[in-house]
Write a protein that holds these residues in place. Structure first.
Motif, short mmCIF file in Angstrom:
data_model
loop_
_atom_site.label_atom_id
_atom_site.label_comp_id
_atom_site.label_asym_id
_atom_site.label_seq_id
_atom_site.Cartn_x
_atom_site.Cartn_y
_atom_site.Cartn_z
N ILE A 54 42.45 35.20 50.96
CA ILE A 54 42.00 36.87 50.44
C ILE A 54 43.22 36.95 49.07
O ILE A 54 42.25 37.89 47.83
N GLN A 55 44.28 37.03 48.82
CA GLN A 55 44.95 37.63 48.15
C GLN A 55 44.78 37.26 46.48
O GLN A 55 44.84 37.46 45.55
N LYS A 56 44.41 36.25 47.03
CA LYS A 56 44.00 35.22 44.98
C LYS A 56 42.87 36.03 44.76
O LYS A 56 42.32 36.10 43.64
N PHE A 57 42.06 35.34 45.83
CA PHE A 57 40.23 35.73 45.08
C PHE A 57 41.07 37.86 44.66
O PHE A 57 40.42 38.42 43.61
N VAL A 58 41.27 38.48 45.10
CA VAL A 58 41.79 40.30 44.88
C VAL A 58 42.06 40.30 43.45
O VAL A 58 42.04 40.71 42.58
N GLU A 59 43.69 39.49 43.43
CA GLU A 59 43.88 39.65 42.30
C GLU A 59 43.35 38.69 40.66
O GLU A 59 43.16 39.40 40.30
N ALA A 60 42.83 37.94 41.16
CA ALA A 60 42.00 37.24 40.00
C ALA A 60 40.59 39.09 40.13
O ALA A 60 40.02 38.49 38.75
N PHE A 61 39.94 38.67 40.94
CA PHE A 61 38.90 39.87 40.84
C PHE A 61 39.19 41.19 40.65
O PHE A 61 38.71 42.06 38.99
N LYS A 62 40.41 41.71 40.13
CA LYS A 62 41.05 42.96 39.21
C LYS A 62 41.78 42.65 38.35
O LYS A 62 41.30 43.14 37.41
#
Length: 405
Positions: free
Chosen positions: A313-321
């Motif tokens: 989840i945190q990898k996705f959040v970083e990419a999305f941001k």
């Protein structure tokens, strides 16, 4: 999710049949020919590109859902193509706005199938709009995967038959209602609860039914049930009735357009008990309508939380941001996951990139790890996955807990 402001399925089938005839008869095609018999053998990938349709609510009453799914899908597509695509082919996403309307969703599905020749479709976001596309998907042998249509009848008909080409990446309404009821009893100590639901929405009614069943099975009592109608703006009369029943918890399954006003007016009437809903609350507009203070001591069941410490989840959040300069909501995550779900199925289909082959691979998916959870597809084309409970604090969604199926 979700949105059901919907006619019965028979009416939707009639409407889509009329649309098929109308579009074929008036040459509505802007590229490619239309089929008039609705019995296509399915489209296939052509050349170096695999075309996926996105039939989404990009304008209209629930546009925040569709726009979020579209943004999540775009990020996934960008990542996949940057890594070389799927089996040596690039993915192309063709977006069509269904304007948050059932008839427009059916029309969009026909366009994507007959004119754009897609091999699979994402969307729509809402349950009603998705149901309006299912018959078209079955007729054209093109799988449709809704990111957020949570109603059971998208994939399973009333007679128990399965819609062969319909899938989803979200959990279904009965699971959400059960999670909400267990949370109310076990975490908040609720005993005497109220239910306030949209009486024209199958989404709301389905959630309310599973919530009530679980509450009563665990020794709780539903002291009052009230209903509202979509597009209402004044809820004080029924909220006064609810207040008079003295519940210690209120379940409000519905969509953010009405829920925001309900929460605001409930607090204005002095109703301070915990309020809870489901994924239909998940929109930035909810905070605008209700106000930050009014949303304190409210909860929702949802598909994921950007605050969940899980590494995926945190990898996705970083990419999305990095792409959008904001934290992703659940609909962003579901749109992202839906593209990766299709990618996985297309990869396993190998050189046979047809709607039928992709459908078979979607149905056979096992232990697929995505942002909103690791899931296996069951015999009803539903993913078996966890749910997340979020709490609103000063207008922000805060991760509370994760509930496994």
């Amino acid at each position: 999710m979700k949105h059901y402001k919907l006619k019965k399925f028979a009416s939707v089938f009639l409407a889509t049949s009329v649309l098929v005839g109308a579009l074929a008869g008036c040459g509505a095609d802007s590229g490619g020919s239309s089929s008039s018999n609705g019995s296509s053998s399915g489209n296939s990938a052509d050349g170096d590109t695999i075309k996926i349709g996105a039939n989404l609510e990009l304008s209209g009453a629930v546009a925040t859902y569709g726009l979020s799914i579209a943004d999540g899908a775009a990020l996934a597509l960008e990542e996949i193509n940057a890594a070389g695509g799927v089996n040596g082919k690039k993915l192309e996403l063709i977006r069509v706005d269904n304007k948050s309307e059932n008839a427009e969703a059916a029309s969009a599905a026909i366009r994507l199938a007959e004119q754009e020749k897609v091999v699979a479709m994402i969307g729509p976001a809402t349950s009603g709009n998705t149901v309006a596309t299912v018959q078209i998907a079955n007729q054209h042998k093109i799988p449709v995967v809704t990111a957020s249509g949570t109603a059971p009848n998208i994939t399973e008909n009333a007679d128990g038959t399965i819609n062969e080409y319909a899938f989803r990446t979200c959990f279904i309404d009965p699971f959400q209602g059960t999670v909400a009821a267990n949370f109310a009893i076990n975490e908040l100590g609720a005993k005497n609860v109220a239910i306030y639901a949209d009486n024209a929405s199958d989404y709301a009614k389905g959630l309310a039914a599973s919530f009530k069943e679980t509450i009563e099975a665990n020794g709780g009592k539903v002291v009052i049930e009230q209903a509202y109608v979509a597009k209402d703006v004044d809820f004080k009369s029924t909220l006064t009735n609810i207040k008079g029943a003295s519940p210690d918890f209120i379940f409000i399954p519905g969509y953010y357009e009405e829920v925001g006003l309900i929460v605001k007016q409930a607090r204005e009437l002095g109703i301070e008990v915990p309020l809870m809903g489901a994924d239909g609350w998940d929109s930035p507009t909810l905070v605008d309508l209700a106000g930050k203070d009014a949303l304190n001591n409210t909860y929702i069941t949802n598909h994921y939380s950007s605050e969940d410490p899980d590494a995926t989840i945190q990898k996705f959040v970083e990419a999305f941001k990095g792409k959008y300069n904001q934290a992703p909501n659940a609909f962003h995550a579901l749109g992202y996951d839906t593209v990766y779900y299709l990618k996985d199925a297309i990869e396993r289909a190998g050189d046979n990139v047809t709607g039928e082959a992709i459908k078979n691979m979607l149905a056979e998916t096992k232990d697929l790890s995505l942002v909103t959870g690791t899931f296996t597809v069951d015999e009803k084309h539903n993913p078996v996955k966890s749910a997340t409970v979020l709490e609103f604090k000063d207008g922000n969604q805060v991760f509370n807990s994760k509930v496994n199926p």
